[in-house]
Design a protein around this motif. Structure first.
Motif, PDB file in Angstrom:
ATOM      1  N   VAL A  70       0.818  -1.207   0.000  1.00  0.00           N
ATOM      2  CA  VAL A  70       0.000   0.000   0.000  1.00  0.00           C
ATOM      3  C   VAL A  70       0.857   1.264   0.000  1.00  0.00           C
ATOM      4  CG1 VAL A  70      -1.753   1.283   1.300  1.00  0.00           C
ATOM      5  CG2 VAL A  70      -1.887  -1.206   1.117  1.00  0.00           C
ATOM      6  N   ALA A  71       2.043   1.223   0.613  1.00  0.00           N
ATOM      7  CA  ALA A  71       2.854   2.429   0.782  1.00  0.00           C
ATOM      8  C   ALA A  71       3.193   3.136  -0.531  1.00  0.00           C
ATOM      9  CB  ALA A  71       4.133   2.084   1.544  1.00  0.00           C
ATOM     10  N   PRO A  72       3.551   2.432  -1.616  1.00  0.00           N
ATOM     11  CA  PRO A  72       3.875   3.172  -2.848  1.00  0.00           C
ATOM     12  C   PRO A  72       2.714   3.955  -3.443  1.00  0.00           C
ATOM     13  CG  PRO A  72       4.782   0.950  -2.917  1.00  0.00           C
ATOM     14  CD  PRO A  72       3.864   1.003  -1.745  1.00  0.00           C
ATOM     15  N   PHE A  73       1.479   3.659  -3.041  1.00  0.00           N
ATOM     16  CA  PHE A  73       0.317   4.329  -3.608  1.00  0.00           C
ATOM     17  C   PHE A  73      -0.389   5.214  -2.579  1.00  0.00           C
ATOM     18  CE2 PHE A  73       0.926   0.171  -5.552  1.00  0.00           C
ATOM     19  CZ  PHE A  73       1.141   0.535  -6.873  1.00  0.00           C
ATOM     20  N   ARG A  78      -1.059   8.600  -0.126  1.00  0.00           N
ATOM     21  CA  ARG A  78      -1.048  10.037  -0.385  1.00  0.00           C
ATOM     22  C   ARG A  78       0.281  10.659   0.003  1.00  0.00           C
ATOM     23  NH1 ARG A  78      -6.149  13.177   1.855  1.00  0.00           N
ATOM     24  NH2 ARG A  78      -7.058  11.583   0.473  1.00  0.00           N
ATOM     25  N   ARG A  79       0.894  10.127   1.046  1.00  0.00           N
ATOM     26  CA  ARG A  79       2.207  10.625   1.453  1.00  0.00           C
ATOM     27  C   ARG A  79       3.247  10.380   0.368  1.00  0.00           C
ATOM     28  NH1 ARG A  79       5.201  13.874   4.942  1.00  0.00           N
ATOM     29  NH2 ARG A  79       7.336  13.052   5.004  1.00  0.00           N
ATOM     30  N   GLN A  80       3.184   9.207  -0.253  1.00  0.00           N
ATOM     31  CA  GLN A  80       4.125   8.892  -1.324  1.00  0.00           C
ATOM     32  C   GLN A  80       3.943   9.834  -2.515  1.00  0.00           C
ATOM     33  OE1 GLN A  80       6.547   6.717  -1.137  1.00  0.00           O
ATOM     34  NE2 GLN A  80       7.296   7.128  -3.198  1.00  0.00           N
ATOM     35  N   GLY A  81       2.698  10.165  -2.846  1.00  0.00           N
ATOM     36  CA  GLY A  81       2.448  11.094  -3.938  1.00  0.00           C
ATOM     37  C   GLY A  81       3.016  12.476  -3.655  1.00  0.00           C
ATOM     38  N   ARG A  82       2.873  12.934  -2.405  1.00  0.00           N
ATOM     39  CA  ARG A  82       3.431  14.244  -2.058  1.00  0.00           C
ATOM     40  C   ARG A  82       4.954  14.221  -2.108  1.00  0.00           C
ATOM     41  NH1 ARG A  82      -0.622  14.221   2.190  1.00  0.00           N
ATOM     42  NH2 ARG A  82       1.027  13.626   3.647  1.00  0.00           N
ATOM     43  N   GLU A  83       5.563  13.116  -1.713  1.00  0.00           N
ATOM     44  CA  GLU A  83       7.018  13.028  -1.784  1.00  0.00           C
ATOM     45  C   GLU A  83       7.513  13.033  -3.230  1.00  0.00           C
ATOM     46  OE1 GLU A  83       8.057   9.570   0.392  1.00  0.00           O
ATOM     47  OE2 GLU A  83       7.743  10.487   2.367  1.00  0.00           O
ATOM     48  N   LEU A  84       6.787  12.361  -4.125  1.00  0.00           N
ATOM     49  CA  LEU A  84       7.166  12.387  -5.534  1.00  0.00           C
ATOM     50  C   LEU A  84       7.036  13.792  -6.116  1.00  0.00           C
ATOM     51  CD1 LEU A  84       5.540   9.081  -6.825  1.00  0.00           C
ATOM     52  CD2 LEU A  84       7.967   9.528  -6.463  1.00  0.00           C
ATOM     53  N   LEU A  85       5.987  14.498  -5.748  1.00  0.00           N
ATOM     54  CA  LEU A  85       5.832  15.875  -6.209  1.00  0.00           C
ATOM     55  C   LEU A  85       6.946  16.765  -5.666  1.00  0.00           C
ATOM     56  CD1 LEU A  85       1.963  16.449  -5.952  1.00  0.00           C
ATOM     57  CD2 LEU A  85       3.345  16.123  -8.008  1.00  0.00           C
ATOM     58  N   PHE A  86       7.358  16.522  -4.443  1.00  0.00           N
ATOM     59  CA  PHE A  86       8.450  17.308  -3.868  1.00  0.00           C
ATOM     60  C   PHE A  86       9.757  17.047  -4.625  1.00  0.00           C
ATOM     61  CE2 PHE A  86      11.965  17.873  -0.873  1.00  0.00           C
ATOM     62  CZ  PHE A  86      11.747  19.177  -0.460  1.00  0.00           C
ATOM     63  N   CYS A  87       9.994  15.795  -4.989  1.00  0.00           N
ATOM     64  CA  CYS A  87      11.206  15.477  -5.758  1.00  0.00           C
ATOM     65  C   CYS A  87      11.194  16.154  -7.113  1.00  0.00           C
ATOM     66  CB  CYS A  87      11.347  13.965  -5.917  1.00  0.00           C
ATOM     67  SG  CYS A  87      11.680  13.071  -4.375  1.00  0.00           S
ATOM     68  N   LEU A  88      10.042  16.157  -7.786  1.00  0.00           N
ATOM     69  CA  LEU A  88       9.959  16.795  -9.092  1.00  0.00           C
ATOM     70  C   LEU A  88      10.036  18.314  -8.974  1.00  0.00           C
ATOM     71  CD1 LEU A  88       7.161  14.644 -10.781  1.00  0.00           C
ATOM     72  CD2 LEU A  88       9.621  14.557 -11.199  1.00  0.00           C
ATOM     73  N   ALA A  89       9.409  18.877  -7.955  1.00  0.00           N
ATOM     74  CA  ALA A  89       9.436  20.331  -7.783  1.00  0.00           C
ATOM     75  C   ALA A  89      10.810  20.831  -7.370  1.00  0.00           C
ATOM     76  CB  ALA A  89       8.390  20.757  -6.749  1.00  0.00           C
ATOM     77  N   GLY A  90      11.649  19.955  -6.808  1.00  0.00           N
ATOM     78  CA  GLY A  90      12.981  20.380  -6.394  1.00  0.00           C
ATOM     79  C   GLY A  90      14.005  20.365  -7.503  1.00  0.00           C
ATOM     80  N   LEU A  91      13.671  19.809  -8.672  1.00  0.00           N
ATOM     81  CA  LEU A  91      14.631  19.772  -9.778  1.00  0.00           C
ATOM     82  C   LEU A  91      15.010  21.165 -10.285  1.00  0.00           C
ATOM     83  CD1 LEU A  91      13.369  16.709 -11.830  1.00  0.00           C
ATOM     84  CD2 LEU A  91      15.329  16.839 -10.284  1.00  0.00           C
ATOM     85  N   PRO A  92      14.062  22.121 -10.433  1.00  0.00           N
ATOM     86  CA  PRO A  92      14.498  23.468 -10.858  1.00  0.00           C
ATOM     87  C   PRO A  92      15.489  24.106  -9.894  1.00  0.00           C
ATOM     88  CG  PRO A  92      12.133  23.222 -11.158  1.00  0.00           C
ATOM     89  CD  PRO A  92      12.591  22.019 -10.390  1.00  0.00           C
ATOM     90  N   GLY A 113       9.468   3.136 -12.869  1.00  0.00           N
ATOM     91  CA  GLY A 113       9.860   1.839 -13.408  1.00  0.00           C
ATOM     92  C   GLY A 113       9.241   0.684 -12.650  1.00  0.00           C
ATOM     93  N   GLY A 114       9.158   0.802 -11.328  1.00  0.00           N
ATOM     94  CA  GLY A 114       8.502  -0.244 -10.547  1.00  0.00           C
ATOM     95  C   GLY A 114       7.031  -0.360 -10.861  1.00  0.00           C
ATOM     96  N   LEU A 115       6.375   0.783 -11.103  1.00  0.00           N
ATOM     97  CA  LEU A 115       4.956   0.749 -11.456  1.00  0.00           C
ATOM     98  C   LEU A 115       4.746   0.102 -12.818  1.00  0.00           C
ATOM     99  CD1 LEU A 115       2.109   1.595 -10.577  1.00  0.00           C
ATOM    100  CD2 LEU A 115       2.479   3.776 -11.736  1.00  0.00           C
ATOM    101  N   VAL A 116       5.647   0.395 -13.766  1.00  0.00           N
ATOM    102  CA  VAL A 116       5.540  -0.224 -15.091  1.00  0.00           C
ATOM    103  C   VAL A 116       5.754  -1.730 -14.995  1.00  0.00           C
ATOM    104  CG1 VAL A 116       6.614  -0.343 -17.376  1.00  0.00           C
ATOM    105  CG2 VAL A 116       6.171   1.879 -16.314  1.00  0.00           C
ATOM    106  N   ASN A 117       6.746  -2.140 -14.223  1.00  0.00           N
ATOM    107  CA  ASN A 117       6.989  -3.575 -14.060  1.00  0.00           C
ATOM    108  C   ASN A 117       5.835  -4.269 -13.336  1.00  0.00           C
ATOM    109  OD1 ASN A 117       9.475  -3.363 -15.317  1.00  0.00           O
ATOM    110  ND2 ASN A 117      10.550  -2.955 -13.406  1.00  0.00           N
TER     111      ASN A 117
END
Length: 219
Positions: free
Chosen positions: A28-31, A33-47, A170-174
């Motif tokens: 359940v952890a990869p899906f 709401r906390r995981q989604g916010r962490e992914l958004l934080f990683c993407l927002a930190g790239l700039p 990649g894990g989601l695709v697999n």
């Protein structure tokens, strides 16, 4: 009269329940709401990683090199010194104004809204006693230089965050492989698929189909 008491083996039902809870959390952890916010934080930190002083230095060297030599040869030592001076002036400008503090404020806002982590704000700008107060922080602003140091460390951290996002996708695709596998294997019966090009180049000589009755490796 004493009644016999049942001896419970250590790690019995509770241990089994904990294993099921651990397995459920792993699924359940990869899906969450906390995981989604962490992914958004990683993407927002790239700039923020792209405005690292190291990236700006490489960009300045390339621009000066293209302007001076037209992209021929390698950058000279003088061009790298000029790029370093330009970068230093840019950092001083960002620290002297509110540019560095605003970058730090944006990063704290992302951490608060996406990770629910509250980071203390930078201390207010110190005004010199007496005389005319400068409306900007100035080149000796410690909070601004800390933001620049954070951006310098953000580059390797941003690369690690990008790898984490790629690993999650990649894990989601697999994980969904049984669902989309049939869409890419709809060739007519009797058609033999070509091998991977990178693997076929490593093999020389005539190729033959593997015989299930032949032991491995073949003699």
């Amino acid at each position: 009269m004493t009644t016999p008491t049942a001896h419970v083996l250590p790690g019995g039902p509770g241990r089994v329940r904990s294993r099921w809870a651990l397995a459920r959390a792993a699924v359940v952890a990869p899906f969450s709401r906390r995981q989604g916010r962490e992914l958004l934080f990683c993407l927002a930190g790239l700039p923020f990683a792209m405005v690292s002083p190291l990236v700006l230095f490489v960009f300045a060297v390339d621009m000066i090199w293209l302007a001076a030599d037209g992209g021929r040869g390698n950058p000279s030592a003088a061009e790298m010194v000029i790029a370093g001076v330009c970068l230093g002036l840019l950092l001083v400008l960002l620290v002297s104004t509110t540019g560095a503090r605003r970058l730090g404020s944006l990063q704290r806002t992302l951490a608060t809204r996406l990770l629910v982590v509250r980071v203390g704000a930078s201390p207010p700008v110190r005004r010199s006693p007496g005389g005319r107060a400068w409306p900007r922080p100035g080149p000796r602003d410690g909070a601004g230089w800390r933001v620049m140091a954070y951006l310098l460390a953000k580059l390797p951290v941003g690369l690690a965050e990008l790898y984490a996002v790629f690993f999650w996708v990649g894990g989601l695709v697999n994980l969904a492989y049984p669902l989309w596998w049939g869409a890419f294997r709809n060739h007519p019966p009797g058609v033999r698929l070509s091998p991977v090009p990178g693997r076929s180049r490593l093999r020389s000589g005539p190729q033959r189909r593997a015989d299930p009755a032949q032991p491995w490796p073949p003699a």
